[in-house]
Design a protein around this motif. Structure first.
Motif, PDB file in Angstrom:
ATOM      1  N   TYR A  67       0.922  -1.141  -0.034  1.00  0.00           N
ATOM      2  CA  TYR A  67       0.010   0.057   0.127  1.00  0.00           C
ATOM      3  C   TYR A  67       0.875   1.240  -0.031  1.00  0.00           C
ATOM      4  N   SER A  91      -3.526   5.017   0.136  1.00  0.00           N
ATOM      5  CA  SER A  91      -4.243   3.712   1.055  1.00  0.00           C
ATOM      6  C   SER A  91      -3.515   3.585   2.493  1.00  0.00           C
ATOM      7  N   GLY A  92      -2.925   4.587   2.776  1.00  0.00           N
ATOM      8  CA  GLY A  92      -2.282   4.680   4.115  1.00  0.00           C
ATOM      9  C   GLY A  92      -1.143   3.802   4.521  1.00  0.00           C
ATOM     10  N   SER A 150      -0.491   1.827  -4.825  1.00  0.00           N
ATOM     11  CA  SER A 150      -0.900   0.718  -3.995  1.00  0.00           C
ATOM     12  C   SER A 150      -1.256  -0.309  -4.849  1.00  0.00           C
ATOM     13  N   ARG A 163       1.338  -4.038   8.821  1.00  0.00           N
ATOM     14  CA  ARG A 163       1.584  -3.198   9.914  1.00  0.00           C
ATOM     15  C   ARG A 163       2.962  -3.000  10.648  1.00  0.00           C
ATOM     16  N   SER A 218       4.996  -1.756   4.087  1.00  0.00           N
ATOM     17  CA  SER A 218       3.643  -2.139   3.861  1.00  0.00           C
ATOM     18  C   SER A 218       3.082  -3.261   3.155  1.00  0.00           C
TER      19      SER A 218
END
Length: 422
Positions: free
Chosen positions: A8, A12-13, A47, A387, A414
């Motif tokens: 990501y 998408s953070g 992403s 994460r 990510s």
């Protein structure tokens, strides 16, 4: 071994800048048992949450999840790629793509709007125009109108029949005093009931919550259910299976004249959320459920119609709020490995009998935060921690099937997908 790493980016953070490259062990070895090293980006992309590889054409395909498109990338160096054509429309939050065994077809699935999309692939790997498959029908029955609850039982059965779901054959009926389907279990589910019978996080799909309430695992209320297609698996004899975790369906198709023609759907327990699947040499299709943290075995009957034949929770150690992610088989097919996000574990399930008996074996620490994806390479399990921004490797005990402690770790931004390429 080299692997493409999906991930990501900021839209998408995440922190990935494109499709990365991970080296596991020796570059030219088919084993992944040595040290890990993230060696940079193969190509910039937005992403690219899922990456699949077409070895016939040396082309990689990525789902550009935030853009709702799929993109082909041709190889231009040992570990460098460049866009092949423009991005092609897919659907909202497209999250998975698979190439057919003959390399002629790409099928993408979209978590956001439930689309299943088929594309013809040119000889050089270029993606053709999209062909959208028929939309899924919720076997529970869509709301009759704004603020309405479930449809009448006859409407439910009619809607299900349109896509080949025989509720009567499953022993299911309309909603009654006993809850959805009268609170009955599914025949052939080895005691796993629709509500409260599976154990684990979802306990049959809702973790003890009522039908109208959302479970702690993220299952929406009945009136808010939407189609969420998630994965494609190409089976034998030209049959294609796709999962829909929003409507609790595994859908079966056949490619006819360049389009996906529906055969029939199989309904899993309400609120279970079928996510990813594994085709097994025994002829069974195994499905891991995101919301209820279970694995189900599906098999065709004498007429070729697929049915659920067994199921099991991933293990007693899963927690409320856990969500299952990837499912992968051991090299010999004797075990299945499911990633469990939240408690951040890997569940080990043994495959017994003729492939129809599933037994939980162990839950082990994944060694990462939010194990989004994992892959078995011979006796090594590679796990992507979305994460924790890393990838780890663990050695598998071939006889017991249980992963050992983390042996090697490498930073990776990510990571959401690990795909070998040669």
């Amino acid at each position: 071994m080299r692997l493409l790493v999906g991930g990501y980016s900021a839209d998408s953070g995440g922190i990935a800048g494109g499709i990365g490259v991970l080296v596991a062990g020796d570059v030219d070895s088919p084993s992944a048992g040595g040290p890990l090293a993230f060696v940079g980006e193969a190509v910039a992309a937005s992403s690219p949450s899922w990456v699949t590889w077409n070895e016939r054409t040396d082309v990689a395909y990525a789902t550009l999840e935030a853009a709702g498109a799929v993109q082909a990338y041709r190889r231009v160096g040992e570990a460098r790629f460049a866009p092949l054509g423009d991005p092609v429309e897919a659907g909202e939050a497209v999250c998975h793509a698979a190439v057919s065994p003959d390399g002629s077809t790409l099928v993408a699935t979209c978590w956001g709007d439930g689309r299943v999309v088929r594309y013809a692939l040119a000889g050089d790997g270029r993606i053709g125009r999209p062909s959208f498959a028929p939309a899924a029908v919720d076997p529970v029955g869509p709301a009759a109108g704004a603020g309405a609850g479930l449809s009448d039982a006859s409407d439910v059965e009619a809607a299900a029949a349109e896509v080949g779901i025989d509720l009567a054959a499953l022993g299911l009926g309309g909603r009654g005093d006993g809850g959805l389907f009268g609170g009955r279990g599914l025949d052939g589910f080895d005691g796993v009931e629709l509500f409260g019978g599976g154990g684990g996080a979802g306990a049959g799909g809702f973790g003890g919550a009522g039908v109208e309430g959302a479970s702690s695992a993220g299952t929406p209320p009945v009136e808010e259910r939407v189609s969420r297609a998630h994965q494609t698996v190409f089976l034998a004899d030209g049959v294609v299976a796709t999962s829909d975790l929003g409507f609790d369906l595994v859908r079966f198709w056949r490619l006819v004249d360049g389009r996906l023609r529906p055969l029939h759907d199989v309904a899993l327990p309400f609120g279970s959320g079928p996510r990813h699947m594994v085709w097994h040499p025994s002829g069974h299709l195994y499905v891991v459920t995101e919301y209820s943290c279970e694995v189900f075995a599906l098999a065709p009957d004498a007429t070729g119609r697929w049915r659920v034949v067994s199921g099991t929770p991933l293990g007693a150690g899963t927690l409320s709020g856990d969500s299952a992610a990837e499912l992968a088989p051991s090299r010999d097919g004797a075990f299945l490995y499911a990633g469990v996000r939240g408690s951040d574990t890997i569940a080990v399930v043994a495959v017994r009998g003729a492939g129809d008996a599933l037994t939980p074996v162990a839950l082990v620490e994944a060694g990462v935060a939010w194990p989004r994806h994992h892959r078995v390479v011979r006796d090594t399990l590679l796990v992507a921690g979305e994460r924790s921004d890393d990838v780890v490797s663990m050695t598998l005990d071939i006889r017991a099937g249980v992963p050992g402690r983390v042996r090697f770790r490498a930073p990776a931004p990510s990571p959401t997908c690990l795909t070998p390429f040669v």
